[in-house]
Scaffold this motif. Structure first.
Motif, PDB file in Angstrom:
ATOM      1  N   SER A  96     -88.939  45.973 -16.865  1.00 45.81           N
ATOM      2  CA  SER A  96     -87.912  46.062 -17.887  1.00 45.81           C
ATOM      3  C   SER A  96     -87.293  47.455 -17.884  1.00 45.81           C
ATOM      4  O   SER A  96     -86.815  47.921 -16.855  1.00 45.81           O
ATOM      5  CB  SER A  96     -88.511  45.678 -19.249  1.00 45.81           C
ATOM      6  N   MET A  97     -87.308  48.162 -19.005  1.00 53.23           N
ATOM      7  CA  MET A  97     -86.711  49.492 -19.072  1.00 53.23           C
ATOM      8  C   MET A  97     -87.419  50.465 -18.130  1.00 53.23           C
ATOM      9  O   MET A  97     -86.794  51.386 -17.607  1.00 53.23           O
ATOM     10  CB  MET A  97     -86.753  50.032 -20.498  1.00 53.23           C
ATOM     11  N   GLY A  98     -88.706  50.259 -17.894  1.00 50.16           N
ATOM     12  CA  GLY A  98     -89.432  51.110 -16.960  1.00 50.16           C
ATOM     13  C   GLY A  98     -88.913  50.949 -15.540  1.00 50.16           C
ATOM     14  O   GLY A  98     -88.847  51.919 -14.775  1.00 50.16           O
ATOM     15  N   ALA A  99     -88.524  49.742 -15.160  1.00 50.63           N
ATOM     16  CA  ALA A  99     -87.937  49.523 -13.839  1.00 50.63           C
ATOM     17  C   ALA A  99     -86.571  50.196 -13.757  1.00 50.63           C
ATOM     18  O   ALA A  99     -86.233  50.812 -12.747  1.00 50.63           O
ATOM     19  CB  ALA A  99     -87.827  48.036 -13.557  1.00 50.63           C
ATOM     20  N   ALA A 100     -85.788  50.092 -14.827  1.00 46.33           N
ATOM     21  CA  ALA A 100     -84.480  50.751 -14.845  1.00 46.33           C
ATOM     22  C   ALA A 100     -84.640  52.259 -14.713  1.00 46.33           C
ATOM     23  O   ALA A 100     -83.876  52.917 -14.003  1.00 46.33           O
ATOM     24  CB  ALA A 100     -83.736  50.403 -16.133  1.00 46.33           C
ATOM     25  N   ALA A 101     -85.642  52.819 -15.368  1.00 47.16           N
ATOM     26  CA  ALA A 101     -85.887  54.259 -15.270  1.00 47.16           C
ATOM     27  C   ALA A 101     -86.218  54.651 -13.838  1.00 47.16           C
ATOM     28  O   ALA A 101     -85.782  55.699 -13.352  1.00 47.16           O
ATOM     29  CB  ALA A 101     -87.021  54.674 -16.205  1.00 47.16           C
TER      30      ALA A 101
END
Length: 118
Positions: A96-101
């Motif tokens: 999720s947001m960790g992958a985007a980061a």
């Protein structure tokens, strides 16, 4: 397991790290904490990695009060955590947001266009 805090402007990012070898940083998604990776980290250590997991801003043991909580801010935190752990190279695993980061934080030596949403 060792818990460290990485100072980021007005706050701090909590990071759990263990093992030795190549650095692999796990980054959870929004609404989750580094505990999401608690069952994965021991296997990564056994496989020969220096395995780390961080909390996003305002999650888990990371502090609140940051002025930004967006993807570029999370990406800058990923780079700061990697630097605090001795620098790259590092593998970034996220959901999720960790992958985007992870996508938004390529190393400076990689020449790749930034996604338009970063």
């Amino acid at each position: 397991m060792k818990l460290i805090e990485v100072t980021r402007g007005p706050g701090r990012i909590a990071v759990e790290v263990s093992g030795s070898g190549p650095l692999l940083l796990c980054v959870p998604g929004m609404g989750e904490s580094r505990a999401s990776f608690r069952h994965l980290l021991p296997g990564l250590v056994d496989a020969g990695y220096r395995a780390a997991a961080m909390d996003l801003r305002g999650h888990g043991d990371s502090s609140v009060g940051f002025d930004r909580y967006d993807d570029p801010a999370a990406a800058s935190d990923v780079l700061a955590v990697i630097d605090a752990l001795g620098g790259g190279p590092a593998v970034v695993v996220g959901n999720s947001m960790g992958a985007a980061a992870g996508v938004c934080s390529p190393p400076p030596t990689v020449r790749t266009p930034w996604p338009t949403w970063c």
